[in-house]
Design an enzyme around this catalytic site. Sequence first.
Site, PDB file in Angstrom:
ATOM      1  N   SER A 196       0.845  -1.190   0.000  1.00 17.24           N
ATOM      2  CA  SER A 196       0.000   0.000   0.000  1.00 17.24           C
ATOM      3  C   SER A 196       0.889   1.252   0.000  1.00 17.24           C
ATOM      4  CB  SER A 196      -0.953  -0.063   1.187  1.00 17.24           C
ATOM      5  OG  SER A 196      -2.038   0.793   1.049  1.00 17.24           O
TER       6      SER A 196
ATOM      7  N   ARG B  37     -11.991   6.494   9.484  1.00 19.31           N
ATOM      8  CA  ARG B  37     -11.483   5.128   9.602  1.00 19.31           C
ATOM      9  C   ARG B  37     -12.506   4.092   9.159  1.00 19.31           C
ATOM     10  NH1 ARG B  37      -7.072   1.910   9.452  1.00 19.31           N
ATOM     11  NH2 ARG B  37      -7.205   0.183  10.933  1.00 19.31           N
TER      12      ARG B  37
ATOM     13  N   ASP C  96      -8.486  -7.202  -4.285  1.00 20.66           N
ATOM     14  CA  ASP C  96      -8.180  -5.859  -3.799  1.00 20.66           C
ATOM     15  C   ASP C  96      -8.817  -4.857  -4.735  1.00 20.66           C
ATOM     16  OD1 ASP C  96      -5.011  -4.143  -2.975  1.00 20.66           O
ATOM     17  OD2 ASP C  96      -7.090  -3.437  -2.971  1.00 20.66           O
TER      18      ASP C  96
ATOM     19  N   HIS D 201      -7.750  -5.665   0.033  1.00 14.60           N
ATOM     20  CA  HIS D 201      -6.516  -4.887   0.103  1.00 14.60           C
ATOM     21  C   HIS D 201      -5.620  -5.319   1.263  1.00 14.60           C
ATOM     22  CE1 HIS D 201      -3.714  -1.651  -0.384  1.00 14.60           C
ATOM     23  NE2 HIS D 201      -4.021  -1.108   0.774  1.00 14.60           N
ATOM     24  N   ASP D 202      -6.235  -5.669   2.368  1.00 18.13           N
ATOM     25  CA  ASP D 202      -5.443  -6.058   3.552  1.00 18.13           C
ATOM     26  C   ASP D 202      -4.703  -7.381   3.380  1.00 18.13           C
ATOM     27  OD1 ASP D 202      -7.123  -4.814   6.594  1.00 18.13           O
ATOM     28  OD2 ASP D 202      -5.786  -3.855   5.143  1.00 18.13           O
TER      29      ASP D 202
END
Lengths: 378, 378
Positions: B160, B229, B319, B352-353
């Site tokens: 990222s 967040r 992702d 994505h994580d």
Amino acid sequence: MPTTDNQDQSGERSVGIVETKLFTFPSLTLDNGETIKPLEIAYETYGKLSPNKDNAILVCHALSGDAHAAGYHEGDKKPGYWDNYIGPGKAIDTNLFFVISSNVIGGCKGSSGPLSKNGKTGKPYQSSFPFVSIADMVNAQEKLVSHFGIEILFAVAGGSMGGMQALQWSVSYPDRVKNCIIMASTSEHSAQQIAFNEVGRQAILADPNYLKGEYSFEHRPAKGLALARMVGHITYLSDELMREKFGRKPPKGNIQSTDFAVGSYLIYQGESFVDRFDANSYIYVTKALDHFSLGTGRELTAALSVVKCRFLVVAYTSDWLYPPYQSLEIVKSLEVNAIPVSFVELNNPAGHDSFLLPNPEQESIIRDFLLSSWEEIG
Amino acid sequence: MPTTDNQDQSGERSVGIVETKLFTFPSLTLDNGETIKPLEIAYETYGKLSPNKDNAILVCHALSGDAHAAGYHEGDKKPGYWDNYIGPGKAIDTNLFFVISSNVIGGCKGSSGPLSKNGKTGKPYQSSFPFVSIADMVNAQEKLVSHFGIEILFAVAGGSMGGMQALQWSVSYPDRVKNCIIMASTSEHSAQQIAFNEVGRQAILADPNYLKGEYSFEHRPAKGLALARMVGHITYLSDELMREKFGRKPPKGNIQSTDFAVGSYLIYQGESFVDRFDANSYIYVTKALDHFSLGTGRELTAALSVVKCRFLVVAYTSDWLYPPYQSLEIVKSLEVNAIPVSFVELNNPAGHDSFLLPNPEQESIIRDFLLSSWEEIG
């Protein structure tokens, strides 16, 4: 200036000048047992109801929509949200069909909702308005349809939340619908869809002006609602569309100023939304969306075992908010029930909002689906 | 309790107990001409620097990360963010390599940023902290690397925002890097990525506690940061992962209560983030992310014409925030420049994580990429 003729100023086929009407019913009892009293429904109609009352098409709007689906309100430059598809000679042809378009209950554009006057107190309901479900919205629409003396709707059609209503119509009133058009929709929100709505709701709740829903118009939770709209708006567009629309300008400004075109665009979207939508309504309507659960797989197949109409289900490859797999769940459950269903996945690049935008393929598909049923009748 | 041995309580290979250190340099001049004075860098190291100082790997963290990449802080139950990949015998093997991990400038976890004391005023910078770019972050890291006497990094690695820093390292210091690992990353943010960050920033700005960045800790813009967040967190997960993780509980509650598991989860994520991150930092770091522009196509090819290291570029099918096409842009531009690059698209379902999560394929790929270069040296 648009006129009542079938030609607007651009020469396009338009229903012309229209106005939203209001009908009041004594009450509606909701699925949860609560009552809306009286029941107000804001609606518009386009075209003429046939002597047999067999040419009516009900269109259902999405989250931020309203009754104004086609044509122009006096003085407006922009037409109704689905004007690309509703009008004389258009996919939903008002030369043939009588189109009914109403505002959902729980909304804020004329139908009973948080802004409506509570019959008991004489004041706006605000957060004392009862929770409504998609099925309740459909039951309210049914009263309007019956009010016109229509026993069987030729079709129900909608995109996104409108598609959910159309699907619910086929389940709640299987004998009252001949054709069902479901676009960019689902039988049940995924966790991701709920998550985006939850962020929007939390943004509203976090606004110090929210006051548990008992805010005044002048001091309404505008920032929270604008944030909710910004998040939602990103989800309605595709990555590809955004790349085309927004170049990268050289960065500038200080920590507090926005220096990207897409940022300014979103801020504008949020701010203008606050002028036309209500924060409580946003909560009520997204809750209805998130609670809608005809299920998937076996649960959905069982739910759809009662339906009797024909279906057209349309999905968009670039729609990452209501992805095609959700439409395919509906298609599969219909097929297991041997219900006639046409499915198409269109590759419009515009993401979830595609169902609103002009597209010749989409226009043909809708028109042909309706006409093939219409010609069977007459 | 983890010990300084190579075995933690679960028997897994761990670097054990670690602590974040701080080094202070006289100053750093930024690309925009402003100066950070002094320059503080919070960092951790794992493993031992070789006598030749040729075995150093710099790892770079993502938006909400910090220097704590591996091992355990005293008393912590959870290890550093990349503990799955850094440790004795792990993909980034601390038996072989000396791993340096630092907090980016502009962050809020020890390195110079809005929470740091302004040398001139003696008070925290807050919104008087200068804007930083990804290139500035890299220049700060270079000071730390040189401080260790390291002329050439064996590798730079990150996911990222960490991948963006790694890419920038190869461009800023082409003679100082042998290998570059870029995961779930991009050479330039798309409009969609900027849009999500902009919503997060707007949520912070809309918080009445924000006070143009001059807030006290006790009255910080917690709600705005939590909202930012929440939005970000949805983007880090895939639709599929969310569907598996969050079932649909029967709806309940009133208009103000959350009645979905995913909603409660997101609210928890937002609230706990506020305890460990700073709102101003969120703005500074996302601005650095959005301004990072090595470009795409010809622009990127030109930018990468100076690089000299080997590359491993990893993308994830699920992702949707940093989709594979962005990694492929980097790969293409490297290939046009005849730079050795290995590309792999992994189908971890976690979105994505994924780059943070354990995965045997990913572990092998990273290990083998590093070892094939290491064996060439010695």
